[in-house]
Scaffold this motif. Structure first.
Motif, PDB file in Angstrom:
ATOM      1  N   VAL A   1       0.856  -1.185   0.000  1.00  0.00           N
ATOM      2  CA  VAL A   1       0.000   0.000   0.000  1.00  0.00           C
ATOM      3  C   VAL A   1       0.897   1.241   0.000  1.00  0.00           C
ATOM      4  O   VAL A   1       1.936   1.260   0.647  1.00  0.00           O
ATOM      5  N   ASP A   2       0.472   2.248  -0.756  1.00  0.00           N
ATOM      6  CA  ASP A   2       1.169   3.535  -0.943  1.00  0.00           C
ATOM      7  C   ASP A   2       2.357   3.455  -1.903  1.00  0.00           C
ATOM      8  O   ASP A   2       2.994   4.459  -2.168  1.00  0.00           O
ATOM      9  N   ASP A   3       2.664   2.263  -2.427  1.00  0.00           N
ATOM     10  CA  ASP A   3       3.719   2.171  -3.430  1.00  0.00           C
ATOM     11  C   ASP A   3       3.229   2.769  -4.738  1.00  0.00           C
ATOM     12  O   ASP A   3       2.039   2.740  -5.060  1.00  0.00           O
ATOM     13  N   GLU A   4       4.176   3.290  -5.486  1.00  0.00           N
ATOM     14  CA  GLU A   4       3.926   3.847  -6.805  1.00  0.00           C
ATOM     15  C   GLU A   4       4.307   2.766  -7.814  1.00  0.00           C
ATOM     16  O   GLU A   4       5.355   2.135  -7.675  1.00  0.00           O
ATOM     17  N   VAL A   5       3.463   2.544  -8.808  1.00  0.00           N
ATOM     18  CA  VAL A   5       3.701   1.476  -9.771  1.00  0.00           C
ATOM     19  C   VAL A   5       3.643   2.038 -11.186  1.00  0.00           C
ATOM     20  O   VAL A   5       2.695   2.739 -11.543  1.00  0.00           O
ATOM     21  N   GLU A   6       4.663   1.732 -11.973  1.00  0.00           N
ATOM     22  CA  GLU A   6       4.674   2.118 -13.379  1.00  0.00           C
ATOM     23  C   GLU A   6       4.233   0.922 -14.207  1.00  0.00           C
ATOM     24  O   GLU A   6       4.786  -0.172 -14.061  1.00  0.00           O
ATOM     25  N   VAL A   7       3.240   1.154 -15.061  1.00  0.00           N
ATOM     26  CA  VAL A   7       2.710   0.076 -15.897  1.00  0.00           C
ATOM     27  C   VAL A   7       2.900   0.457 -17.354  1.00  0.00           C
ATOM     28  O   VAL A   7       2.471   1.531 -17.791  1.00  0.00           O
ATOM     29  N   SER A   8       3.529  -0.430 -18.092  1.00  0.00           N
ATOM     30  CA  SER A   8       3.750  -0.210 -19.515  1.00  0.00           C
ATOM     31  C   SER A   8       2.469  -0.553 -20.270  1.00  0.00           C
ATOM     32  O   SER A   8       1.945  -1.659 -20.157  1.00  0.00           O
ATOM     33  N   THR A   9       1.958   0.419 -21.030  1.00  0.00           N
ATOM     34  CA  THR A   9       0.741   0.216 -21.827  1.00  0.00           C
ATOM     35  C   THR A   9       1.031   0.610 -23.276  1.00  0.00           C
ATOM     36  O   THR A   9       2.055   1.245 -23.553  1.00  0.00           O
ATOM     37  N   PRO A  10       0.149   0.282 -24.201  1.00  0.00           N
ATOM     38  CA  PRO A  10       0.349   0.714 -25.590  1.00  0.00           C
ATOM     39  C   PRO A  10       0.432   2.243 -25.713  1.00  0.00           C
ATOM     40  O   PRO A  10       1.048   2.753 -26.650  1.00  0.00           O
ATOM     41  N   ASP A  11      -0.181   2.964 -24.770  1.00  0.00           N
ATOM     42  CA  ASP A  11      -0.135   4.432 -24.791  1.00  0.00           C
ATOM     43  C   ASP A  11       1.064   4.990 -24.037  1.00  0.00           C
ATOM     44  O   ASP A  11       1.161   6.193 -23.836  1.00  0.00           O
ATOM     45  N   GLY A  12       1.946   4.132 -23.563  1.00  0.00           N
ATOM     46  CA  GLY A  12       3.117   4.577 -22.816  1.00  0.00           C
ATOM     47  C   GLY A  12       3.048   4.137 -21.363  1.00  0.00           C
ATOM     48  O   GLY A  12       2.174   3.372 -20.968  1.00  0.00           O
TER      49      GLY A  12
END
Length: 168
Positions: free
Chosen positions: A133-144
């Motif tokens: 909880v409270d972690d920041e997550v970067e997710v790779s998507t087709p839009d960046g």
């Protein structure tokens, strides 16, 4: 990764489908096919043709389920998972715009007909695994790359109770 993981609830659903098809639906259709075949000319017998096709579909699904059920690994809840995102977790995430998403991370066999389930093999699930909880997550998507924050992680009470029963 293409994991062959499944929650106990998901496994039970597939098993119930198999048992229904094998013990109830297949015998019903077999009776209809036998009856229709006894009428004579099968080439113009719609009952025979249609139900024979249905029987092949049922048999195909039964074969698939038997093989799949054998290949799957059931993942039960463990109290050690609390506080972190692992298989079977319900997760609530939010982006900078305030959009909120809630879903459960499950095996690929469980996501059909469920808008609140995502596959463990999805980019979102892979990015969330082992986070808190409270972690920041970067997710790779087709839009960046999209940025999400974890608001909540929980494991279903049903999963916890099932795990306790199976481990005692």
């Amino acid at each position: 990764m293409n994991a062959k993981l499944i929650t106990r609830g998901g496994y039970n659903q597939l098993k119930e489908e198999h048992d229904y098809l094998w013990q109830k639906k297949r015998p019903e259709i077999t009776k209809i096919v036998s009856w229709a075949a006894s009428l004579g000319d099968r080439s113009e017998n719609a009952d025979y043709t249609q139900n024979k096709r249905l029987l092949r579909q049922i048999d195909r699904r039964i074969r698939y389920l038997r093989k799949r059920l054998f290949d799957l690994t059931i993942v039960d809840y463990s109290p050690q998972q609390d506080g972190h995102v692992f298989f079977g977790a319900w997760v609530e995430i939010e982006n900078e715009q305030g959009d909120i998403k809630r879903f459960r991370i499950v095996g690929s066999d469980e996501i059909y007909e469920r808008k609140d389930y995502i596959s463990i093999d999805s980019p979102m699930a892979k990015a969330l695994l082992k986070k808190q909880v409270d972690d920041e997550v970067e997710v790779s998507t087709p839009d960046g790359i999209k940025l999400w924050f974890i608001n909540l992680i929980r494991y279903s009470q049903v999963d916890a109770e099932t795990s306790i029963k199976n481990n005692h």
